[in-house]
Design an enzyme around this catalytic site. Structure first.
Site, PDB file in Angstrom:
ATOM      1  N   ARG A 137     -10.401   6.072  16.548  1.00 51.60           N
ATOM      2  CA  ARG A 137      -9.604   6.547  15.727  1.00 51.60           C
ATOM      3  C   ARG A 137     -10.042   8.619  16.015  1.00 51.60           C
ATOM      4  O   ARG A 137      -9.654   9.295  15.079  1.00 51.60           O
ATOM      5  CB  ARG A 137      -9.951   6.461  14.272  1.00 51.60           C
ATOM      6  CG  ARG A 137      -9.325   5.024  14.133  1.00 51.60           C
ATOM      7  CD  ARG A 137      -8.964   4.555  12.859  1.00 51.60           C
ATOM      8  NE  ARG A 137      -9.067   3.099  12.916  1.00 51.60           N
ATOM      9  CZ  ARG A 137      -9.481   2.273  12.905  1.00 51.60           C
ATOM     10  NH1 ARG A 137     -11.193   2.845  12.579  1.00 51.60           N
ATOM     11  NH2 ARG A 137      -9.257   1.268  12.513  1.00 51.60           N
ATOM     12  N   GLY A 197     -16.261  -5.613  12.990  1.00 49.26           N
ATOM     13  CA  GLY A 197     -16.810  -7.506  13.002  1.00 49.26           C
ATOM     14  C   GLY A 197     -16.757  -8.415  12.200  1.00 49.26           C
ATOM     15  O   GLY A 197     -17.245  -9.284  12.708  1.00 49.26           O
ATOM     16  N   ALA A 198     -16.817  -7.674  10.862  1.00 43.06           N
ATOM     17  CA  ALA A 198     -16.521  -8.782   9.780  1.00 43.06           C
ATOM     18  C   ALA A 198     -15.493 -10.221  10.381  1.00 43.06           C
ATOM     19  O   ALA A 198     -16.496 -11.095   9.353  1.00 43.06           O
ATOM     20  CB  ALA A 198     -16.446  -7.604   8.660  1.00 43.06           C
ATOM     21  N   THR A 258     -19.088  -3.880   6.922  1.00 41.58           N
ATOM     22  CA  THR A 258     -19.338  -2.851   8.287  1.00 41.58           C
ATOM     23  C   THR A 258     -18.008  -1.883   7.648  1.00 41.58           C
ATOM     24  O   THR A 258     -16.825  -1.569   7.070  1.00 41.58           O
ATOM     25  CB  THR A 258     -17.852  -3.600   9.213  1.00 41.58           C
ATOM     26  OG1 THR A 258     -16.776  -4.363   8.795  1.00 41.58           O
ATOM     27  CG2 THR A 258     -18.981  -4.777  10.478  1.00 41.58           C
ATOM     28  N   ASN A 278     -15.881  -5.679   4.312  1.00 43.33           N
ATOM     29  CA  ASN A 278     -15.037  -6.784   3.632  1.00 43.33           C
ATOM     30  C   ASN A 278     -16.163  -8.096   3.944  1.00 43.33           C
ATOM     31  O   ASN A 278     -16.929  -7.549   4.744  1.00 43.33           O
ATOM     32  CB  ASN A 278     -13.494  -7.391   4.101  1.00 43.33           C
ATOM     33  CG  ASN A 278     -13.958  -6.988   5.214  1.00 43.33           C
ATOM     34  OD1 ASN A 278     -13.232  -5.978   6.356  1.00 43.33           O
ATOM     35  ND2 ASN A 278     -13.640  -8.158   5.620  1.00 43.33           N
ATOM     36  N   ASP A 323     -10.051  -9.606   1.484  1.00 42.08           N
ATOM     37  CA  ASP A 323     -10.495  -8.121   2.429  1.00 42.08           C
ATOM     38  C   ASP A 323     -10.229  -7.441   2.275  1.00 42.08           C
ATOM     39  O   ASP A 323      -9.566  -6.047   2.510  1.00 42.08           O
ATOM     40  CB  ASP A 323      -9.663  -8.804   3.917  1.00 42.08           C
ATOM     41  CG  ASP A 323      -9.414  -7.809   5.140  1.00 42.08           C
ATOM     42  OD1 ASP A 323     -10.417  -7.204   5.652  1.00 42.08           O
ATOM     43  OD2 ASP A 323      -8.377  -7.732   6.077  1.00 42.08           O
ATOM     44  N   TRP A 411      -5.634   1.808   7.150  1.00 40.38           N
ATOM     45  CA  TRP A 411      -6.474   2.837   8.172  1.00 40.38           C
ATOM     46  C   TRP A 411      -5.863   4.373   7.834  1.00 40.38           C
ATOM     47  O   TRP A 411      -6.878   5.374   7.650  1.00 40.38           O
ATOM     48  CB  TRP A 411      -7.453   2.340   9.020  1.00 40.38           C
ATOM     49  CG  TRP A 411      -5.954   2.862  10.169  1.00 40.38           C
ATOM     50  CD1 TRP A 411      -5.310   1.674  10.420  1.00 40.38           C
ATOM     51  CD2 TRP A 411      -6.152   4.159  10.792  1.00 40.38           C
ATOM     52  NE1 TRP A 411      -4.624   1.677  11.376  1.00 40.38           N
ATOM     53  CE2 TRP A 411      -4.878   4.115  11.824  1.00 40.38           C
ATOM     54  CE3 TRP A 411      -6.283   5.192  11.150  1.00 40.38           C
ATOM     55  CZ2 TRP A 411      -3.997   4.459  12.381  1.00 40.38           C
ATOM     56  CZ3 TRP A 411      -5.807   5.992  12.116  1.00 40.38           C
ATOM     57  CH2 TRP A 411      -4.719   6.105  12.896  1.00 40.38           C
ATOM     58  N   CYS A 627      -3.467 -17.077  18.236  1.00 44.10           N
ATOM     59  CA  CYS A 627      -2.889 -16.757  19.119  1.00 44.10           C
ATOM     60  C   CYS A 627      -2.188 -15.369  17.788  1.00 44.10           C
ATOM     61  O   CYS A 627      -1.896 -14.612  18.943  1.00 44.10           O
ATOM     62  CB  CYS A 627      -1.866 -16.958  19.872  1.00 44.10           C
ATOM     63  SG  CYS A 627      -2.563 -18.671  20.958  1.00 44.10           S
ATOM     64  N   CYS A 630      -2.952 -11.328  17.870  1.00 45.46           N
ATOM     65  CA  CYS A 630      -3.092 -10.752  18.678  1.00 45.46           C
ATOM     66  C   CYS A 630      -1.400 -10.259  19.140  1.00 45.46           C
ATOM     67  O   CYS A 630      -0.814  -9.326  19.579  1.00 45.46           O
ATOM     68  CB  CYS A 630      -3.888 -10.477  20.316  1.00 45.46           C
ATOM     69  SG  CYS A 630      -5.032 -10.414  19.796  1.00 45.46           S
TER      70      CYS A 630
END
Length: 726
Positions: A137, A197-198, A258, A278, A323, A411, A627, A630
């Site tokens: 960012r 990474g939470a 995080t 979260n 979340d 975000w 899967c 992504c």
């Protein structure tokens, strides 16, 4: 007298010469300059332009009267294909920005000519530890250096003039699945950076490093660790009282929390504000046996920037279980509320409520929902706590809930205009079916959420074309022009899709935003009237900025479709994901043109389907569990490889790629820890089936046209009933 006069003139000339040299030094930014940013509106010196993160430009050469003359001035190709989310920093005619895999670029702000580029060479397999694309960012600029966090957890300092490495330091424990996608902030010669990474199972924190040396100055843990090992500070001892130790959260996900994105700083109060994420796992029934607020999850925390110690906090979602992060953009402003001037901090976190707090004390002032909210009825004005509609939520049965984990706002930065008094929110309208994962075991799946994702996925026996029609009808986005003083929406611009770009407002009564469809659009800031647009050949998620060079005003934005919903949604409009990897700059009377976009790639002939319908259904479930995050829902990808388009050689190597990591160097790691050969075969069968579906759709025909129309009507009706049922 002549000699003395000569010496005096020489001294004056030397002073001016030194000032000119200092001004010309690349990246000559410090705290005083950022605090006084309004005195040089032609620069964009910090992530939100100012420490208060308002993302309002005082420039007005481009305005609501002449914006129709805005044309492309230049474009810069990054040569990348993943999501671009950076806010460009503009200092004295130079733009510093970042791209995917944490790459850094410096370009001439008037021409787009590259001055230097830096690649931190992130190991591609680290991409599997980044929940939401290998995005970055943006950078921070300070006293001749450019600072960036890397996906694999490093903080890097570069020479602003050359791009050469000055220092780098590791900010994480690499045995844990941490990552960095957020932009650093620099306060009082300290570089502040968090991490993500939470979902994979980590314990959150934010750190400050000496800008000159990279030495750690302080670290604030956002959730407590194992109580039997003691606490790092009284802050953690206090927070631990709001968790249930019987659940051993430190062993089933680490707690989460995080600090992966938003921060702000008030130099007058000398307070640093960080937004906390979260829980890990999401599910509070697993994480803390459903008990306690679980501080400092989903909180705005005010810290002493010299020591990193807690000053105050406000928790937007106590006992977080959806979340619903509070990492979303925070804005500092002075506004009149009820006839009284108030110093406030404002946020529209994922949970769907817009918050206004006293930024000196954290005192709750007000909160109202800015999108549809079903998990809570309202925020109690006396306590500042949300009132949940069901204390059990999805513990015992699945529950359709607004907003989805993507949030009412993610975000993408908001903007606040002091001219209109409005906050502009890039809002989303998305539901999600939450269900508790039965017999959760940490580490069985890399995504340790304790949520049954299959419950939220499309049924295996439903036509994927119909599924997409329903999803498109359900998933919407809009601009909400929000009055924070009255907590009401003043006007709205509706979008077709939910995942649109961040906001920029200007003194020219303009509001700029990029869209998922591949446009940069200007609206009248006071009314929302659409005034201008330009095709960008790719969906935009990044926020624009504005600056000047030699008196000419520019508007610039990073263009590249991606990010969390770009990856996982599978619903990106095809016209919005054609050509990515660019920065575009516009000015009045610009003469540049983008080259034509290439035609879409042809769909290869898929291999024959030899698997049974039962195996295909099994593959559907496994694909959406492992899967789709992504490669997209229903195997429709808009960012990474669309697996319906696999070439014959890829089909031959499928199990080696999926299980053994043959494409590890491209970011596709092996999944043999979680999947067996039979599982990979079933996923392959499902993808072959989806490729045949796509081939039939591509062939077209009158009956497919009718089917598409009928499914569109059914999809809208189904979406209406789904929304009504929530």
């Amino acid at each position: 007298m002549g000699a003395r006069k000569s010496r005096w003139l020489a001294a004056v000339a030397a002073v001016f010469l030194c000032g000119a040299i200092a001004q010309a030094a690349p990246g000559a930014v410090d705290g005083a300059r950022i605090i006084d940013a309004d005195s040089e509106p032609g620069n964009w010196l910090a992530h939100g332009r100012t420490y208060g993160e308002q993302r309002f430009s005082p420039l007005d050469t481009i305005n609501d009267g002449n914006v129709s003359g805005l044309k492309l001035a230049w474009y810069y190709d990054t040569g990348t294909k993943r999501g671009l989310e950076a806010t460009p920093i503009v200092v004295d005619g130079v733009i510093y920005t970042t791209g995917d895999w944490s790459r850094v670029y410096a370009v001439d702000a008037a021409t787009g000519k590259q001055l230097w580029a830096y690649d931190p060479k992130v190991p591609r397999e680290w991409g599997a530890k980044a929940c939401c694309d290998v995005v970055n960012r943006g950078a921070a600029v300070w006293k001749g250096r450019v600072y960036v966090g890397t996906i694999d957890g490093r903080l890097v300092a570069l020479d602003a003039g050359t791009g050469k490495l000055a220092w780098e330091t590791l900010t994480i424990d690499r045995s844990k699945p941490y990552s960095i996608t957020g932009a650093p902030r620099i306060v009082k010669d300290k570089v502040v950076i968090g991490n993500g990474g939470a979902e994979f199972g980590v314990r959150g924190y934010v750190s400050a490093y000496d800008a000159a040396t990279g030495k750690l100055a302080w670290r604030f843990w956002t959730v407590p660790g194992d109580p039997t090992k003691g606490f790092e500070s009284p802050d953690m001892e206090m927070a631990a009282k709001t968790w249930n130790a019987a659940a051993e959260w430190w062993n089933v996900g680490g707690g989460g929390g995080t600090v992966w994105d938003s921060m702000a700083y008030d130099p007058e109060l000398d307070l640093l504000y960080v937004g906390v994420g979260n829980g890990a796992p999401w599910n509070r029934w697993v994480r803390s046996k459903g008990e306690g607020d679980n501080l400092f999850l989903s909180s705005i925390v005010a810290l002493n920037p010299d020591t990193g110690r807690h000053v105050w906090h406000y928790q937007t979602t106590p006992g977080e279980t959806w979340d619903y992060t509070a990492t979303q953009h925070m804005i500092l402003a002075d506004i009149d509320i009820g006839g009284q001037p108030r110093k406030v901090i404002m946020q529209a976190p994922k949970n769907g409520f817009f918050y206004v707090l006293d930024r000196a004390t954290g005192q709750f002032i007000s909160a109202e929902n800015y999108v549809r909210v079903t998990w809570a009825s309202h925020v109690d004005p006396a306590t500042g706590r949300p009132v949940e509609t069901d204390p059990d939520q999805y513990r015992d049965e699945k529950k359709l809930t607004f907003p989805a984990p993507f949030g009412g706002h993610n975000w993408q930065p908001m903007s606040y205009s002091p001219r209109t008094g409005l906050v502009y929110i890039p809002a989303m309208e998305l539901p999600f079916t939450f269900a508790q994962e039965k017999d959760f075991k940490f580490g069985r799946n890399p995504w340790n959420m304790a949520v049954d994702m299959a419950a939220a996925m499309p049924p295996a026996d439903t036509d994927p074309v119909l599924v997409n029609k329903v999803l498109r009808a359900l998933a919407k986005g809009h601009i909400s022009a929000w009055d924070p003083a009255t907590q009401k929406e003043v006007w709205r611009v509706q979008h077709d899709g939910p995942w649109n770009g961040g906001m920029l407002s200007t003194a020219g009564n303009l509001l700029f935003q990029g869209t998922a469809k591949g446009e940069l659009v200007a609206y009248r800031a006071d009314t929302g009237d659409r005034l201008w647009s330009a095709s960008t050949q790719s969906g935009i998620v990044a926020p624009p900025v504005s600056y000047t060079v030699d008196g000419e005003q520019y508007v610039a934005v990073m263009v590249g479709w991606g990010g969390a919903l770009g990856l996982a949604g599978g619903i990106a409009p095809r016209e919005g994901d054609v050509v990515g990897g660019r920065m575009l700059a516009f000015k009045l009377g610009g003469t540049a043109r983008l080259p034509p976009a290439p035609p879409p790639a042809p769909l290869p002939e898929p291999p024959p389907q030899t698997a049974s319908p039962q195996i295909v259904r099994q593959g559907h479930g496994l694909y959406h569990t492992y899967c789709s995050v992504c490669h997209g829902m229903n195997a429709e990808a808009g960012v990474v490889a669309d697996l319906r388009y696999m070439q014959p050689a890829t089909h031959e190597l499928f199990n080696g790629i999926v299980l053994d990591g043959l494409y590890k160097d491209l970011g596709m790691v092996g999944w043999s820890k979680y999947l067996k050969a039979d599982d990979a075969d079933a996923i392959h069968a499902y993808l072959i089936e989806r490729a045949h579906d796509a081939k039939r759709e591509q062939a077209g025909g009158w009956w497919l046209t009718i089917k598409d129309f009928v499914y569109g009507v059914i999809g809208r009706i189904a979406a209406w009933f789904i929304t009504l049922s929530a």
